[in-house]
Design a protein around this motif. Structure first.
Motif, PDB file in Angstrom:
ATOM      1  N   VAL A 141     -42.113 -11.439-139.704  1.00  0.00           N
ATOM      2  CA  VAL A 141     -42.866 -10.403-140.335  1.00  0.00           C
ATOM      3  C   VAL A 141     -43.566 -10.791-141.491  1.00  0.00           C
ATOM      4  O   VAL A 141     -44.786 -10.348-141.641  1.00  0.00           O
ATOM      5  CB  VAL A 141     -41.457  -9.622-140.852  1.00  0.00           C
ATOM      6  N   ILE A 142     -43.253 -12.103-142.130  1.00  0.00           N
ATOM      7  CA  ILE A 142     -44.015 -12.666-143.024  1.00  0.00           C
ATOM      8  C   ILE A 142     -45.334 -13.299-142.446  1.00  0.00           C
ATOM      9  O   ILE A 142     -46.273 -13.220-143.001  1.00  0.00           O
ATOM     10  CB  ILE A 142     -43.392 -13.778-143.939  1.00  0.00           C
ATOM     11  N   GLU A 143     -45.276 -13.822-141.272  1.00  0.00           N
ATOM     12  CA  GLU A 143     -46.636 -14.294-140.784  1.00  0.00           C
ATOM     13  C   GLU A 143     -47.443 -13.348-140.275  1.00  0.00           C
ATOM     14  O   GLU A 143     -48.573 -13.397-140.492  1.00  0.00           O
ATOM     15  CB  GLU A 143     -45.974 -14.967-139.415  1.00  0.00           C
ATOM     16  N   ARG A 144     -47.044 -11.904-140.076  1.00  0.00           N
ATOM     17  CA  ARG A 144     -47.809 -10.922-139.892  1.00  0.00           C
ATOM     18  C   ARG A 144     -48.459 -10.381-140.911  1.00  0.00           C
ATOM     19  O   ARG A 144     -49.586  -9.851-141.063  1.00  0.00           O
ATOM     20  CB  ARG A 144     -47.108  -9.868-138.941  1.00  0.00           C
ATOM     21  N   MET A 197     -31.812 -14.023-138.025  1.00  0.00           N
ATOM     22  CA  MET A 197     -32.177 -13.238-139.117  1.00  0.00           C
ATOM     23  C   MET A 197     -33.521 -13.999-139.804  1.00  0.00           C
ATOM     24  O   MET A 197     -34.543 -13.346-140.031  1.00  0.00           O
ATOM     25  CB  MET A 197     -31.258 -13.131-140.218  1.00  0.00           C
ATOM     26  N   GLN A 198     -33.333 -15.420-139.554  1.00  0.00           N
ATOM     27  CA  GLN A 198     -34.545 -16.190-140.426  1.00  0.00           C
ATOM     28  C   GLN A 198     -35.776 -15.923-139.441  1.00  0.00           C
ATOM     29  O   GLN A 198     -36.920 -15.918-140.038  1.00  0.00           O
ATOM     30  CB  GLN A 198     -34.059 -17.548-140.439  1.00  0.00           C
ATOM     31  N   LEU A 199     -35.622 -15.927-138.236  1.00  0.00           N
ATOM     32  CA  LEU A 199     -36.677 -15.593-137.290  1.00  0.00           C
ATOM     33  C   LEU A 199     -37.190 -14.412-137.575  1.00  0.00           C
ATOM     34  O   LEU A 199     -38.596 -14.195-137.507  1.00  0.00           O
ATOM     35  CB  LEU A 199     -36.132 -15.888-135.727  1.00  0.00           C
ATOM     36  N   VAL A 200     -36.562 -13.312-137.462  1.00  0.00           N
ATOM     37  CA  VAL A 200     -37.012 -11.928-137.885  1.00  0.00           C
ATOM     38  C   VAL A 200     -37.945 -12.077-139.193  1.00  0.00           C
ATOM     39  O   VAL A 200     -39.272 -11.553-139.279  1.00  0.00           O
ATOM     40  CB  VAL A 200     -35.942 -10.998-137.995  1.00  0.00           C
ATOM     41  N   GLU A 201     -37.474 -12.700-140.255  1.00  0.00           N
ATOM     42  CA  GLU A 201     -38.082 -12.649-141.688  1.00  0.00           C
ATOM     43  C   GLU A 201     -39.409 -13.424-141.447  1.00  0.00           C
ATOM     44  O   GLU A 201     -40.456 -13.036-141.947  1.00  0.00           O
ATOM     45  CB  GLU A 201     -36.969 -13.388-142.701  1.00  0.00           C
ATOM     46  N   GLU A 202     -39.446 -14.767-140.755  1.00  0.00           N
ATOM     47  CA  GLU A 202     -40.518 -15.370-140.565  1.00  0.00           C
ATOM     48  C   GLU A 202     -41.586 -14.766-139.867  1.00  0.00           C
ATOM     49  O   GLU A 202     -42.608 -14.953-140.132  1.00  0.00           O
ATOM     50  CB  GLU A 202     -40.163 -16.624-139.678  1.00  0.00           C
ATOM     51  N   GLU A 214     -22.566 -11.667-149.897  1.00  0.00           N
ATOM     52  CA  GLU A 214     -23.271 -12.919-150.008  1.00  0.00           C
ATOM     53  C   GLU A 214     -24.803 -12.524-149.994  1.00  0.00           C
ATOM     54  O   GLU A 214     -25.581 -13.226-149.874  1.00  0.00           O
ATOM     55  CB  GLU A 214     -23.219 -13.595-148.431  1.00  0.00           C
ATOM     56  N   LEU A 215     -25.296 -11.356-150.032  1.00  0.00           N
ATOM     57  CA  LEU A 215     -26.610 -10.776-150.266  1.00  0.00           C
ATOM     58  C   LEU A 215     -27.329 -11.122-151.808  1.00  0.00           C
ATOM     59  O   LEU A 215     -26.548 -10.556-152.687  1.00  0.00           O
ATOM     60  CB  LEU A 215     -26.892  -9.303-149.837  1.00  0.00           C
ATOM     61  N   LYS A 216     -28.176 -12.154-151.843  1.00  0.00           N
ATOM     62  CA  LYS A 216     -28.717 -12.439-153.394  1.00  0.00           C
ATOM     63  C   LYS A 216     -29.803 -11.816-153.765  1.00  0.00           C
ATOM     64  O   LYS A 216     -30.010 -11.670-154.809  1.00  0.00           O
ATOM     65  CB  LYS A 216     -28.791 -13.959-153.179  1.00  0.00           C
ATOM     66  N   ASP A 217     -30.464 -11.593-152.656  1.00  0.00           N
ATOM     67  CA  ASP A 217     -32.206 -10.876-152.991  1.00  0.00           C
ATOM     68  C   ASP A 217     -32.463 -10.237-151.847  1.00  0.00           C
ATOM     69  O   ASP A 217     -31.933  -9.992-150.597  1.00  0.00           O
ATOM     70  CB  ASP A 217     -32.734 -11.817-153.584  1.00  0.00           C
ATOM     71  N   ASP A 218     -33.346  -9.288-151.940  1.00  0.00           N
ATOM     72  CA  ASP A 218     -34.080  -8.305-150.975  1.00  0.00           C
ATOM     73  C   ASP A 218     -35.450  -8.853-150.859  1.00  0.00           C
ATOM     74  O   ASP A 218     -36.281  -8.682-151.633  1.00  0.00           O
ATOM     75  CB  ASP A 218     -33.999  -7.039-151.544  1.00  0.00           C
ATOM     76  N   PRO A 219     -35.772  -9.645-149.736  1.00  0.00           N
ATOM     77  CA  PRO A 219     -37.219 -10.038-149.519  1.00  0.00           C
ATOM     78  C   PRO A 219     -38.385  -9.103-149.532  1.00  0.00           C
ATOM     79  O   PRO A 219     -39.245  -9.311-149.940  1.00  0.00           O
ATOM     80  CB  PRO A 219     -37.092 -10.808-148.082  1.00  0.00           C
ATOM     81  N   VAL A 220     -37.923  -7.581-149.206  1.00  0.00           N
ATOM     82  CA  VAL A 220     -38.745  -6.676-148.969  1.00  0.00           C
ATOM     83  C   VAL A 220     -39.216  -6.280-150.254  1.00  0.00           C
ATOM     84  O   VAL A 220     -40.297  -6.247-150.657  1.00  0.00           O
ATOM     85  CB  VAL A 220     -38.276  -5.607-148.370  1.00  0.00           C
ATOM     86  N   TYR A 221     -38.223  -6.135-151.098  1.00  0.00           N
ATOM     87  CA  TYR A 221     -38.450  -5.814-152.530  1.00  0.00           C
ATOM     88  C   TYR A 221     -39.365  -7.143-153.201  1.00  0.00           C
ATOM     89  O   TYR A 221     -40.335  -6.768-153.964  1.00  0.00           O
ATOM     90  CB  TYR A 221     -37.128  -5.703-153.445  1.00  0.00           C
ATOM     91  N   LEU A 264     -43.807  -3.448-142.853  1.00  0.00           N
ATOM     92  CA  LEU A 264     -42.393  -3.418-143.209  1.00  0.00           C
ATOM     93  C   LEU A 264     -41.955  -2.159-142.527  1.00  0.00           C
ATOM     94  O   LEU A 264     -40.594  -1.973-142.902  1.00  0.00           O
ATOM     95  CB  LEU A 264     -42.319  -3.464-144.679  1.00  0.00           C
ATOM     96  N   VAL A 265     -42.698  -1.409-141.983  1.00  0.00           N
ATOM     97  CA  VAL A 265     -42.004  -0.050-141.383  1.00  0.00           C
ATOM     98  C   VAL A 265     -42.140  -0.025-139.919  1.00  0.00           C
ATOM     99  O   VAL A 265     -43.232  -0.451-139.015  1.00  0.00           O
ATOM    100  CB  VAL A 265     -42.988   1.263-141.836  1.00  0.00           C
TER     101      VAL A 265
END
Length: 190
Positions: free
Chosen positions: A68-71, A61-66, A118-125, A93-94
């Motif tokens: 997307v953020i990099e792009r 999951m961290q790799l997905v997030e990284e 365990e979900l603390k926040d939404d990185p997309v938001y 994001l789409v």
């Protein structure tokens, strides 16, 4: 001579195999054994890098997030007008054809974390909020906006588009997605 293994590359290979298993079989099918088979590695090779299934899922999951953020951050380096940069960032994001798997993994994992409370926040938001606030501070947005409401509205649009694309019930191409995002930003920009 022993084979030299790039450990980060191997971990990324395992993470991408995890994505494929999740996309095909759901999170419940993402056992370490099925991921090892997908990665064409032994169970022991996968366990060498990840002690638990939870650790492996977190890394994937961290790799997905990284990625997307990099792009997204690449768009901030372009000398384009702020509105076009915002459109390009939101398009990341789409899910388009080649990135549907990232969104499938994201939704499966988010649902899993929600069930475990365990979900603390939404990185997309958070990303949309940061972008809109920066644009507002830069004086690019209309002055009579309720910024928090606009952030929620834009977040709902992006999440809704992503969900509709994944469900596949409404056929919507990349050009139409961009036009919808652009129309939304037209409401916000001066």
């Amino acid at each position: 001579m022993p084979k030299i293994v790039d450990h980060e590359e191997r971990k990324a290979l395992i993470a991408k195999a995890t994505w494929n298993v999740i996309a095909r079989d759901g999170l419940e099918g993402a056992s370490v054994r099925s991921i090892a088979k997908e990665a064409n590695l032994s169970l022991g090779a996968v366990r060498h890098y990840f002690n638990t299934q939870e650790e492996l899922l977190e890394f994937a999951m961290q790799l997905v997030e990284e990625q997307v953020i990099e792009r997204i951050m690449e768009h901030t380096k372009n000398p384009l007008p702020p509105k076009q940069i915002a459109i390009n960032m939101l398009m990341e994001l789409v899910p388009s054809d080649e990135r549907v798997i990232e969104m499938q993994v994201w939704l499966e994992y988010t649902s899993y974390k929600l069930r475990k409370k365990e979900l603390k926040d939404d990185p997309v938001y958070q990303g949309i909020s940061l972008m809109i606030n920066k644009l507002n501070e830069g004086g690019f947005l209309k002055e009579d906006l309720h910024i928090e409401e606009e952030i929620i509205h834009l977040h709902a649009l992006i999440d809704g588009l992503a969900l509709h694309i994944l469900m596949g019930l409404v056929k919507i191409g990349k050009d139409r997605i961009q036009a919808l995002i652009e129309r939304e930003l037209d409401r916000l920009f001066k």
